[in-house]
Design a protein around this motif. Sequence first.
Motif, short mmCIF file in Angstrom:
data_model
loop_
_atom_site.label_atom_id
_atom_site.label_comp_id
_atom_site.label_asym_id
_atom_site.label_seq_id
_atom_site.Cartn_x
_atom_site.Cartn_y
_atom_site.Cartn_z
N LEU A 223 0.80 -1.22 0.00
CA LEU A 223 0.00 0.00 0.00
C LEU A 223 0.84 1.27 0.00
CD1 LEU A 223 -2.69 -1.08 2.64
CD2 LEU A 223 -2.80 -1.27 0.14
N GLN A 224 2.14 1.16 -0.10
CA GLN A 224 3.03 2.32 -0.02
C GLN A 224 3.23 2.98 -1.37
OE1 GLN A 224 3.91 3.15 3.16
NE2 GLN A 224 2.68 1.35 3.62
N ASP A 225 3.34 4.30 -1.36
CA ASP A 225 3.70 5.04 -2.56
C ASP A 225 5.23 5.07 -2.62
OD1 ASP A 225 4.00 6.70 -4.74
OD2 ASP A 225 3.37 8.51 -3.68
N LEU A 226 5.80 4.35 -3.55
CA LEU A 226 7.25 4.24 -3.64
C LEU A 226 7.85 5.11 -4.74
CD1 LEU A 226 7.59 0.38 -3.12
CD2 LEU A 226 7.69 2.20 -1.41
N SER A 227 7.08 6.07 -5.20
CA SER A 227 7.56 6.98 -6.25
C SER A 227 8.82 7.71 -5.79
CB SER A 227 6.49 8.01 -6.60
OG SER A 227 5.30 7.38 -6.96
N GLY A 228 9.90 7.51 -6.51
CA GLY A 228 11.14 8.18 -6.21
C GLY A 228 11.92 7.61 -5.04
N VAL A 229 11.40 6.60 -4.37
CA VAL A 229 12.10 6.01 -3.22
C VAL A 229 13.26 5.16 -3.73
CG1 VAL A 229 11.89 4.40 -1.28
CG2 VAL A 229 10.04 6.00 -1.77
N THR A 230 14.44 5.42 -3.18
CA THR A 230 15.63 4.67 -3.59
C THR A 230 16.10 3.71 -2.51
OG1 THR A 230 17.04 6.48 -2.84
CG2 THR A 230 16.43 6.44 -5.18
N ARG A 231 15.63 3.91 -1.27
CA ARG A 231 16.02 3.03 -0.16
C ARG A 231 14.86 2.88 0.80
NH1 ARG A 231 20.48 5.03 3.94
NH2 ARG A 231 18.95 4.91 5.60
N ILE A 232 14.64 1.64 1.25
CA ILE A 232 13.61 1.37 2.25
C ILE A 232 14.29 0.72 3.44
CG2 ILE A 232 11.50 0.11 2.80
CD1 ILE A 232 10.78 0.22 -0.17
N ASP A 233 14.11 1.32 4.61
CA ASP A 233 14.63 0.75 5.85
C ASP A 233 13.51 -0.04 6.52
OD1 ASP A 233 16.90 2.15 5.25
OD2 ASP A 233 16.86 3.43 7.02
N LEU A 234 13.74 -1.34 6.72
CA LEU A 234 12.78 -2.20 7.40
C LEU A 234 13.34 -2.50 8.79
CD1 LEU A 234 11.86 -4.67 4.51
CD2 LEU A 234 10.64 -2.61 5.24
N HIS A 235 12.51 -2.32 9.80
CA HIS A 235 12.96 -2.38 11.19
C HIS A 235 12.60 -3.70 11.86
CE1 HIS A 235 14.39 -0.67 14.89
NE2 HIS A 235 13.29 -1.04 15.50
N PHE A 236 13.57 -4.28 12.56
CA PHE A 236 13.38 -5.45 13.40
C PHE A 236 13.38 -4.97 14.86
CE2 PHE A 236 14.94 -7.28 9.53
CZ PHE A 236 14.35 -8.53 9.45
N PRO A 237 12.19 -4.80 15.48
CA PRO A 237 12.16 -4.29 16.85
C PRO A 237 12.80 -5.26 17.85
CG PRO A 237 9.96 -4.94 16.16
CD PRO A 237 10.85 -5.06 14.97
N LYS A 238 12.71 -6.56 17.58
CA LYS A 238 13.42 -7.59 18.35
C LYS A 238 13.70 -8.74 17.41
CE LYS A 238 9.04 -9.14 20.26
NZ LYS A 238 8.28 -9.45 21.43
N PHE A 239 14.73 -9.51 17.70
CA PHE A 239 15.18 -10.54 16.75
C PHE A 239 14.11 -11.58 16.46
CE2 PHE A 239 16.09 -12.73 20.66
CZ PHE A 239 15.89 -14.06 20.36
N SER A 240 13.18 -11.79 17.37
CA SER A 240 12.15 -12.81 17.16
C SER A 240 10.95 -12.31 16.35
CB SER A 240 11.67 -13.34 18.52
OG SER A 240 11.13 -12.28 19.29
N ASP A 241 10.96 -11.06 15.95
CA ASP A 241 9.87 -10.49 15.15
C ASP A 241 10.31 -10.49 13.69
OD1 ASP A 241 8.00 -8.91 13.82
OD2 ASP A 241 7.76 -7.54 15.51
N GLY A 242 9.77 -11.42 12.90
CA GLY A 242 10.23 -11.59 11.52
C GLY A 242 9.37 -10.93 10.46
#
Length: 128
Positions: free
Chosen positions: A29-48
């Motif tokens: 659902l994201q508008d990725l127009s012009g996006v060159t990098r996406i940071d995906l966050h792992f709040p804790k190692f067990s959250d995949g």
Amino acid sequence: MKLIAASAHTTSAEGQKVLELANDADPLLQDLSGVTRIDLHFPKFSDGRAFSQARLLRGRVRFTGEIRATGDVLVDQVLQMERCGFDVAVLREDQDLAAAERQLHRFPAFYQGDAQHALPHFRQTEAA
């Protein structure tokens, strides 16, 4: 895959449009127009959930920019991150860069397909 120590990570990059995506956000659902990098966050190692987000971004959205893993990123996760489509992993402070590099080269090939090689191993050899 590029490995970065947590102390060397910056959230913004000159000349790049960076999207920090929460791990409960739907990447479809994201508008990725012009996006060159996406940071995906792992709040804790067990959250995949970020693994699934990376696969969706590479597989369904066909995002070709950089996907970066941030947060509670451990050495034992980097190989699976690479297979799911991550380009960069920002390791947690207490993780060893050399150990993470060794982990990336632990297995020479995989039977299953992944984000980098969609075909399973037996299909890759048939096509050759």
